[in-house]
Design a protein around this motif. Structure first.
Motif, PDB file in Angstrom:
ATOM      1  N   HIS A  94      12.838  -7.167   0.796  1.00 50.11           N
ATOM      2  CA  HIS A  94      11.975  -6.122   0.254  1.00 50.11           C
ATOM      3  C   HIS A  94      11.503  -5.297   1.440  1.00 50.11           C
ATOM      4  O   HIS A  94      11.876  -5.572   2.577  1.00 50.11           O
ATOM      5  CB  HIS A  94      10.788  -6.742  -0.508  1.00 50.11           C
ATOM      6  CG  HIS A  94       9.902  -7.520   0.373  1.00 50.11           C
ATOM      7  ND1 HIS A  94      10.100  -8.880   0.624  1.00 50.11           N
ATOM      8  CD2 HIS A  94       8.861  -7.145   1.150  1.00 50.11           C
ATOM      9  CE1 HIS A  94       9.199  -9.285   1.480  1.00 50.11           C
ATOM     10  NE2 HIS A  94       8.449  -8.251   1.824  1.00 50.11           N
ATOM     11  N   HIS A  96       8.114  -2.492   3.110  1.00 54.00           N
ATOM     12  CA  HIS A  96       6.760  -1.919   3.082  1.00 54.00           C
ATOM     13  C   HIS A  96       6.859  -0.555   3.752  1.00 54.00           C
ATOM     14  O   HIS A  96       7.618  -0.400   4.730  1.00 54.00           O
ATOM     15  CB  HIS A  96       5.782  -2.812   3.863  1.00 54.00           C
ATOM     16  CG  HIS A  96       5.773  -4.241   3.407  1.00 54.00           C
ATOM     17  ND1 HIS A  96       4.837  -4.758   2.523  1.00 54.00           N
ATOM     18  CD2 HIS A  96       6.606  -5.285   3.691  1.00 54.00           C
ATOM     19  CE1 HIS A  96       5.075  -6.041   2.314  1.00 54.00           C
ATOM     20  NE2 HIS A  96       6.154  -6.377   3.001  1.00 54.00           N
ATOM     21  N   GLU A 107       4.320  -2.887   8.889  1.00 56.51           N
ATOM     22  CA  GLU A 107       3.216  -3.871   8.910  1.00 56.51           C
ATOM     23  C   GLU A 107       2.961  -4.268  10.369  1.00 56.51           C
ATOM     24  O   GLU A 107       1.840  -4.130  10.877  1.00 56.51           O
ATOM     25  CB  GLU A 107       3.589  -5.087   8.061  1.00 56.51           C
ATOM     26  CG  GLU A 107       3.809  -4.691   6.585  1.00 56.51           C
ATOM     27  CD  GLU A 107       3.454  -5.772   5.617  1.00 56.51           C
ATOM     28  OE1 GLU A 107       4.054  -6.862   5.667  1.00 56.51           O
ATOM     29  OE2 GLU A 107       2.552  -5.533   4.792  1.00 56.51           O
ATOM     30  N   HIS A 120      11.743  -6.736   5.183  1.00 58.90           N
ATOM     31  CA  HIS A 120      11.539  -8.176   5.356  1.00 58.90           C
ATOM     32  C   HIS A 120      12.634  -8.955   4.644  1.00 58.90           C
ATOM     33  O   HIS A 120      12.849  -8.768   3.435  1.00 58.90           O
ATOM     34  CB  HIS A 120      10.182  -8.587   4.773  1.00 58.90           C
ATOM     35  CG  HIS A 120       9.037  -8.109   5.610  1.00 58.90           C
ATOM     36  ND1 HIS A 120       7.757  -7.976   5.117  1.00 58.90           N
ATOM     37  CD2 HIS A 120       8.976  -7.739   6.910  1.00 58.90           C
ATOM     38  CE1 HIS A 120       6.960  -7.548   6.074  1.00 58.90           C
ATOM     39  NE2 HIS A 120       7.674  -7.395   7.188  1.00 58.90           N
ATOM     40  N   THR A 201       2.214 -11.617   4.234  1.00 56.11           N
ATOM     41  CA  THR A 201       1.367 -10.446   4.481  1.00 56.11           C
ATOM     42  C   THR A 201       0.743  -9.918   3.187  1.00 56.11           C
ATOM     43  O   THR A 201       0.121  -8.862   3.173  1.00 56.11           O
ATOM     44  CB  THR A 201       2.175  -9.303   5.131  1.00 56.11           C
ATOM     45  OG1 THR A 201       3.237  -8.938   4.229  1.00 56.11           O
ATOM     46  CG2 THR A 201       2.748  -9.727   6.462  1.00 56.11           C
TER      47      THR A 201
HETATM   48 ZN   LIG Z   1       7.018  -8.181   3.233  1.00 54.53          ZN
END
Ligand SMILES: [Zn+2]
Ligand SMILES: O=C1NC(=O)[C@@H](c2ccccc2)S1
Length: 262
Positions: A94, A96, A107, A120, A201
């Motif tokens: 996935h 961010h 992140e 990630h 996270t």
């Molecule tokens: Zn993640």
């Protein structure tokens, strides 16, 4: 209880500690990677990270309400070596990302600098029965983080993004009926990485992740960064474009980030 949008309801990430006290824990993620304080560990170079992916391991893509998620049965996709004392099996990837015209989105940060997005690739320790059993153990998960930077188009990632229009709302899921090897999403040089012990996270923020952050970013086009924001999520003001689904860095506390390179 309708779990609102964890990033946009209330005060967002800075309030997560109210429901998840571990948010203020000793091994939380993400963190800023201060390259003046990382420590080269020759053991990491001596026992290279082995990243194995296959063409047939990605089964479906789902809108989780906070990101897209490509889910895998992990067949032929294993991670070992480097900082890992066990074999970890691939479960999902996935990302961010940030808002239009903003420089934030990733992140982890490097010397205080954000990238526009961060991928990630989540793996679980095969000493446990399955992902759910591993997810809250101190050595339960290993996540490879790959920064996205704006540059040339990445046709491989484009094939995944072509599916976004089919998963317009939280819970929407479609099968992936073409071969997609997640190895396509590794940067050209995946030898150089930083590693440290951290956490999920997002809530429940379990302190169960060995982080492996690739030093070299992956280039994707500026349009591809924008396409991330065409995914939709629920906000306190109704359904809108998905962006700023990242937790900002938290204190490193008593940890040293090791580097696989000098
Ligand atoms: Zn993640
Ligand atoms: O790498 C991470 N990114 C996230 O969204 C967190 C997470 C939470 C639950 C399962 C898998 C990953 S941990």
């Amino acid at each position: 209880k309708k779990r609102g949008n964890i990033y946009l309801s209330g005060a967002g990430p800075s309030a997560w500690h109210e429901e998840y006290p571990v948010a203020k824990g000793k091994r939380q993620s993400p963190v800023d990677i201060n390259t003046n304080k990382t420590k080269f560990d020759p053991k990491l170079a001596a026992d290279p990270l082995t990243i194995r992916f296959s063409d047939s391991c990605c089964q479906s893509i789902v809108n989780t309400g906070i990101s897209f998620q490509v889910t895998s049965n992990g067949a032929g996709c294993e991670l070992s070596g480097g900082p890992l004392d066990s074999t970890y099996q691939f479960a999902q990837f996935h990302a961010h990302w940030g808002a239009y015209l903003k420089t934030t989105g990733s992140e982890h940060t490097v010397d205080g600098v954000s990238y526009p997005a961060e991928l990630h690739l989540v793996h679980w320790n095969t000493k446990y029965d399955d992902f759910k059993d591993a997810v809250d153990k101190p050595d339960g998960l290993a996540v490879i983080a790959v920064f996205f930077k704006r540059g040339k188009e990445h046709p491989g990632f484009g094939k995944i993004q072509d599916l976004f229009s089919k998963i317009p709302a939280k819970g929407a899921k479609v099968n992936i009926d073409f071969e997609f090897n997640p190895g396509l999403l590794m940067p050209p040089d995946s030898e150089n990485y930083w590693t440290y012990l951290g956490s999920l996270t997002t809530p429940p923020l379990y302190e169960s992740v060995t982080w492996i952050v690739m030093k070299e970013p992956l280039e994707v086009s500026v349009e591809q960064i924008a396409i991330l924001r065409t995914l939709l999520w629920e906000t306190p003001n109704g359904v809108s474009q998905m962006y700023n689904n990242f937790r900002p860095p938290v204190p490193l506390r008593d940890r040293v980030i090791r580097a696989s390179f000098g």
